[in-house]
Design a protein around this motif. Sequence first.
Motif, PDB file in Angstrom:
ATOM      1  N   ARG A  40       0.833  -1.215   0.000  1.00 18.27           N
ATOM      2  CA  ARG A  40       0.000   0.000   0.000  1.00 18.27           C
ATOM      3  C   ARG A  40       0.866   1.262   0.000  1.00 18.27           C
ATOM      4  N   ILE A  41       1.915   1.276   0.794  1.00 15.66           N
ATOM      5  CA  ILE A  41       2.811   2.440   0.832  1.00 15.66           C
ATOM      6  C   ILE A  41       3.503   2.624  -0.515  1.00 15.66           C
ATOM      7  N   ALA A  42       3.947   1.527  -1.126  1.00 11.82           N
ATOM      8  CA  ALA A  42       4.609   1.617  -2.435  1.00 11.82           C
ATOM      9  C   ALA A  42       3.660   2.203  -3.476  1.00 11.82           C
ATOM     10  N   ARG A  43       2.406   1.786  -3.448  1.00 15.76           N
ATOM     11  CA  ARG A  43       1.414   2.336  -4.385  1.00 15.76           C
ATOM     12  C   ARG A  43       1.202   3.828  -4.151  1.00 15.76           C
ATOM     13  N   GLN A  44       1.143   4.223  -2.886  1.00 14.42           N
ATOM     14  CA  GLN A  44       0.969   5.646  -2.570  1.00 14.42           C
ATOM     15  C   GLN A  44       2.166   6.458  -3.055  1.00 14.42           C
ATOM     16  N   ALA A  47       1.903   6.895  -6.775  1.00 13.80           N
ATOM     17  CA  ALA A  47       0.838   7.830  -7.145  1.00 13.80           C
ATOM     18  C   ALA A  47       1.220   9.280  -6.817  1.00 13.80           C
ATOM     19  N   ALA A  48       2.046   9.474  -5.816  1.00 16.85           N
ATOM     20  CA  ALA A  48       2.465  10.816  -5.399  1.00 16.85           C
ATOM     21  C   ALA A  48       3.979  10.832  -5.289  1.00 16.85           C
ATOM     22  N   PRO A  49       4.683  11.011  -6.396  1.00 19.18           N
ATOM     23  CA  PRO A  49       6.151  10.932  -6.390  1.00 19.18           C
ATOM     24  C   PRO A  49       6.842  11.844  -5.381  1.00 19.18           C
TER      25      PRO A  49
END
Length: 101
Positions: A40-44, A47-49
């Motif tokens: 989940r953190i990796a996806r976030q 999504a927000a570099p």
Amino acid sequence: WGQCFNDYRNTPPHEGYRLIDEWATRRFRHSEAAEAIRVRIARQEQAAPSLSDPEQKSMEPYHVTDRAGAFFAFTSNVDAHHFDWFRASEIRECHGNTELY
């Protein structure tokens, strides 16, 4: 202040750190919940570099290369002993530590 700093540096972490590290390894670090949190953190971050901006990370005092997952240690200790036992991504300090003062 110098004597206090030297005392922190010269005093080894107590046995409780080893015990908590064993618990974290056995119960949290490799659990399904830990992996789900890391994903989940990796996806976030994707999504927000700006959350994973390399320039910002280079200014951080500790190099963090992984994600905590299902375990972290929140501490008010300023002796930096947590870094002897836990990963930098698992440590949350509310007062910082003597190594950074």
